[in-house]
Design a protein around this motif. Sequence first.
Motif, PDB file in Angstrom:
ATOM      1  N   THR A  50      14.662  -8.794  57.347  1.00  0.00           N
ATOM      2  CA  THR A  50      16.542  -8.685  56.422  1.00  0.00           C
ATOM      3  C   THR A  50      16.105  -9.800  55.177  1.00  0.00           C
ATOM      4  O   THR A  50      14.927 -10.719  55.059  1.00  0.00           O
ATOM      5  CB  THR A  50      17.887  -9.677  56.815  1.00  0.00           C
ATOM      6  N   GLU A  51      16.254  -9.687  53.795  1.00  0.00           N
ATOM      7  CA  GLU A  51      16.538 -10.244  52.535  1.00  0.00           C
ATOM      8  C   GLU A  51      16.329 -11.855  53.239  1.00  0.00           C
ATOM      9  O   GLU A  51      15.624 -12.853  52.190  1.00  0.00           O
ATOM     10  CB  GLU A  51      16.906  -9.430  52.069  1.00  0.00           C
ATOM     11  N   GLY A  52      17.326 -11.659  53.432  1.00  0.00           N
ATOM     12  CA  GLY A  52      17.713 -13.501  53.720  1.00  0.00           C
ATOM     13  C   GLY A  52      17.438 -13.998  54.860  1.00  0.00           C
ATOM     14  O   GLY A  52      16.355 -15.369  54.001  1.00  0.00           O
ATOM     15  N   GLN A  53      15.973 -13.365  55.774  1.00  0.00           N
ATOM     16  CA  GLN A  53      15.139 -13.731  56.567  1.00  0.00           C
ATOM     17  C   GLN A  53      13.526 -14.076  55.489  1.00  0.00           C
ATOM     18  O   GLN A  53      13.291 -15.351  55.743  1.00  0.00           O
ATOM     19  CB  GLN A  53      14.430 -13.058  57.010  1.00  0.00           C
ATOM     20  N   LEU A  54      13.698 -13.739  54.604  1.00  0.00           N
ATOM     21  CA  LEU A  54      12.375 -13.608  53.806  1.00  0.00           C
ATOM     22  C   LEU A  54      12.850 -14.630  52.321  1.00  0.00           C
ATOM     23  O   LEU A  54      11.594 -15.769  52.467  1.00  0.00           O
ATOM     24  CB  LEU A  54      12.471 -12.193  52.422  1.00  0.00           C
ATOM     25  N   ARG A  55      13.933 -15.580  52.848  1.00  0.00           N
ATOM     26  CA  ARG A  55      13.908 -16.724  51.401  1.00  0.00           C
ATOM     27  C   ARG A  55      14.606 -17.894  52.463  1.00  0.00           C
ATOM     28  O   ARG A  55      15.094 -18.498  52.182  1.00  0.00           O
ATOM     29  CB  ARG A  55      15.288 -15.965  50.583  1.00  0.00           C
ATOM     30  N   GLN A  56      13.255 -18.177  53.272  1.00  0.00           N
ATOM     31  CA  GLN A  56      13.715 -19.289  54.332  1.00  0.00           C
ATOM     32  C   GLN A  56      12.056 -19.376  54.482  1.00  0.00           C
ATOM     33  O   GLN A  56      11.282 -18.851  54.465  1.00  0.00           O
ATOM     34  CB  GLN A  56      13.725 -18.457  55.874  1.00  0.00           C
ATOM     35  N   ARG A  57      12.319 -21.026  54.413  1.00  0.00           N
ATOM     36  CA  ARG A  57      10.426 -21.256  54.417  1.00  0.00           C
ATOM     37  C   ARG A  57      10.020 -21.011  54.691  1.00  0.00           C
ATOM     38  O   ARG A  57       7.784 -20.997  55.439  1.00  0.00           O
ATOM     39  CB  ARG A  57      10.921 -22.765  53.582  1.00  0.00           C
ATOM     40  N   ARG A  58      10.532 -21.283  56.510  1.00  0.00           N
ATOM     41  CA  ARG A  58       9.357 -21.608  57.930  1.00  0.00           C
ATOM     42  C   ARG A  58       9.258 -20.026  57.770  1.00  0.00           C
ATOM     43  O   ARG A  58       7.769 -19.486  58.503  1.00  0.00           O
ATOM     44  CB  ARG A  58      10.504 -22.226  58.953  1.00  0.00           C
ATOM     45  N   THR A  59      10.391 -19.119  57.455  1.00  0.00           N
ATOM     46  CA  THR A  59       9.614 -17.624  57.940  1.00  0.00           C
ATOM     47  C   THR A  59       8.578 -16.958  57.046  1.00  0.00           C
ATOM     48  O   THR A  59       8.073 -16.746  57.273  1.00  0.00           O
ATOM     49  CB  THR A  59      10.769 -16.289  57.434  1.00  0.00           C
ATOM     50  N   LEU A  60       8.562 -17.585  55.392  1.00  0.00           N
ATOM     51  CA  LEU A  60       6.726 -17.104  54.452  1.00  0.00           C
ATOM     52  C   LEU A  60       6.109 -18.242  56.081  1.00  0.00           C
ATOM     53  O   LEU A  60       4.615 -17.839  55.527  1.00  0.00           O
ATOM     54  CB  LEU A  60       7.791 -18.073  53.250  1.00  0.00           C
ATOM     55  N   LEU A  61       6.135 -19.368  56.140  1.00  0.00           N
ATOM     56  CA  LEU A  61       5.085 -19.985  56.046  1.00  0.00           C
ATOM     57  C   LEU A  61       4.150 -19.619  57.460  1.00  0.00           C
ATOM     58  O   LEU A  61       3.410 -19.163  57.784  1.00  0.00           O
ATOM     59  CB  LEU A  61       5.484 -21.482  56.887  1.00  0.00           C
ATOM     60  N   ASP A  62       6.097 -18.649  58.815  1.00  0.00           N
ATOM     61  CA  ASP A  62       5.200 -18.017  59.492  1.00  0.00           C
ATOM     62  C   ASP A  62       4.094 -16.822  58.891  1.00  0.00           C
ATOM     63  O   ASP A  62       2.976 -16.321  59.785  1.00  0.00           O
ATOM     64  CB  ASP A  62       6.474 -17.820  60.714  1.00  0.00           C
ATOM     65  N   LEU A  63       4.901 -15.826  58.353  1.00  0.00           N
ATOM     66  CA  LEU A  63       4.249 -15.003  57.331  1.00  0.00           C
ATOM     67  C   LEU A  63       2.985 -14.926  56.983  1.00  0.00           C
ATOM     68  O   LEU A  63       1.733 -14.192  57.799  1.00  0.00           O
ATOM     69  CB  LEU A  63       4.651 -14.279  56.463  1.00  0.00           C
ATOM     70  N   TYR A  64       2.359 -16.322  56.656  1.00  0.00           N
ATOM     71  CA  TYR A  64       0.968 -16.552  55.906  1.00  0.00           C
ATOM     72  C   TYR A  64       0.214 -17.661  57.251  1.00  0.00           C
ATOM     73  O   TYR A  64      -0.530 -18.202  56.227  1.00  0.00           O
ATOM     74  CB  TYR A  64       1.432 -17.426  54.485  1.00  0.00           C
ATOM     75  N   GLY A  65       0.302 -17.414  57.848  1.00  0.00           N
ATOM     76  CA  GLY A  65      -0.162 -18.116  58.977  1.00  0.00           C
ATOM     77  C   GLY A  65       0.301 -20.356  58.843  1.00  0.00           C
ATOM     78  O   GLY A  65      -1.084 -20.705  59.434  1.00  0.00           O
ATOM     79  N   GLN A  66       1.307 -20.454  58.610  1.00  0.00           N
ATOM     80  CA  GLN A  66       1.332 -21.641  57.968  1.00  0.00           C
ATOM     81  C   GLN A  66       0.311 -22.736  57.386  1.00  0.00           C
ATOM     82  O   GLN A  66      -0.228 -23.620  57.226  1.00  0.00           O
ATOM     83  CB  GLN A  66       1.019 -22.612  59.367  1.00  0.00           C
ATOM     84  N   ASN A  67      -0.340 -21.968  56.214  1.00  0.00           N
ATOM     85  CA  ASN A  67      -1.024 -22.338  55.402  1.00  0.00           C
ATOM     86  C   ASN A  67      -0.031 -22.647  53.784  1.00  0.00           C
ATOM     87  O   ASN A  67       0.017 -21.755  52.809  1.00  0.00           O
ATOM     88  CB  ASN A  67      -2.274 -20.765  55.319  1.00  0.00           C
ATOM     89  N   SER A  68       0.811 -23.591  54.287  1.00  0.00           N
ATOM     90  CA  SER A  68       1.478 -24.018  53.050  1.00  0.00           C
ATOM     91  C   SER A  68       0.057 -23.933  51.780  1.00  0.00           C
ATOM     92  O   SER A  68       0.726 -24.320  50.361  1.00  0.00           O
ATOM     93  CB  SER A  68       1.971 -24.757  53.185  1.00  0.00           C
ATOM     94  N   ASP A  69      -0.733 -24.848  51.967  1.00  0.00           N
ATOM     95  CA  ASP A  69      -2.123 -24.727  50.765  1.00  0.00           C
ATOM     96  C   ASP A  69      -2.040 -23.558  49.969  1.00  0.00           C
ATOM     97  O   ASP A  69      -2.294 -23.557  48.315  1.00  0.00           O
ATOM     98  CB  ASP A  69      -2.920 -25.248  51.477  1.00  0.00           C
ATOM     99  N   TYR A  70      -2.123 -21.867  50.940  1.00  0.00           N
ATOM    100  CA  TYR A  70      -2.603 -21.238  49.620  1.00  0.00           C
ATOM    101  C   TYR A  70      -1.489 -20.829  48.867  1.00  0.00           C
ATOM    102  O   TYR A  70      -1.526 -20.415  47.352  1.00  0.00           O
ATOM    103  CB  TYR A  70      -2.503 -20.001  50.471  1.00  0.00           C
ATOM    104  N   LEU A  71      -0.107 -21.061  49.038  1.00  0.00           N
ATOM    105  CA  LEU A  71       1.045 -20.974  48.695  1.00  0.00           C
ATOM    106  C   LEU A  71       1.435 -22.183  47.352  1.00  0.00           C
ATOM    107  O   LEU A  71       1.452 -21.001  46.551  1.00  0.00           O
ATOM    108  CB  LEU A  71       2.324 -21.071  50.111  1.00  0.00           C
ATOM    109  N   THR A  72       1.076 -23.239  48.139  1.00  0.00           N
ATOM    110  CA  THR A  72       1.525 -23.964  47.099  1.00  0.00           C
ATOM    111  C   THR A  72       0.970 -23.703  45.326  1.00  0.00           C
ATOM    112  O   THR A  72       0.516 -23.918  44.514  1.00  0.00           O
ATOM    113  CB  THR A  72       1.255 -25.276  47.384  1.00  0.00           C
ATOM    114  N   LEU A  73      -0.710 -23.221  46.150  1.00  0.00           N
ATOM    115  CA  LEU A  73      -1.395 -22.445  44.617  1.00  0.00           C
ATOM    116  C   LEU A  73      -1.507 -21.287  44.122  1.00  0.00           C
ATOM    117  O   LEU A  73      -1.512 -21.516  42.647  1.00  0.00           O
ATOM    118  CB  LEU A  73      -3.329 -22.601  45.281  1.00  0.00           C
ATOM    119  N   HIS A  74      -1.426 -20.535  44.774  1.00  0.00           N
ATOM    120  CA  HIS A  74      -0.554 -19.334  44.151  1.00  0.00           C
ATOM    121  C   HIS A  74       1.042 -19.058  43.356  1.00  0.00           C
ATOM    122  O   HIS A  74       0.814 -18.255  41.982  1.00  0.00           O
ATOM    123  CB  HIS A  74      -1.105 -17.643  45.197  1.00  0.00           C
TER     124      HIS A  74
END
Length: 122
Positions: A50-74
């Motif tokens: 849902t839209e609410g789930q997409l706005r959670q930091r932990r859900t986004l980290l799960d989608l990107y395989g816990q790769n916070s470096d990629y998200l922080t860079l882009h």
Amino acid sequence: MRPAHCEEPTSATPPDAPKSYETPNLPRSTGVFVRRYVVVDTRGQTRSLTEGQLRQRRTLLDLYGQNSDYLTLHYPEVIDGKKTGNFDVEAVADVIKRQALYNSYRINAEWHASLRQKGLRA
């Protein structure tokens, strides 16, 4: 024209990336179904969010395989013109939602075009 922080990166390796940077396997949005965004994460699992789930930091980290470096860079979080060292949750969620809406529309447009071929009356 979209704001620069909301666009999906076009190059595989950004110019300011460290030498050991590897392009990760990225999640892809496949469409929208009854107000839920369908996303295939980095492990190949299909998730309906849902839209609410997409706005959670932990859900986004799960989608990107816990790769916070990629998200922080882009998608860096910028407050008062300075990067905070975190990623912007809103920008990442907007990119995923935009891709899902685009893919849904494109699939529907292709299906409709196939119905409207020469000789068919639908």
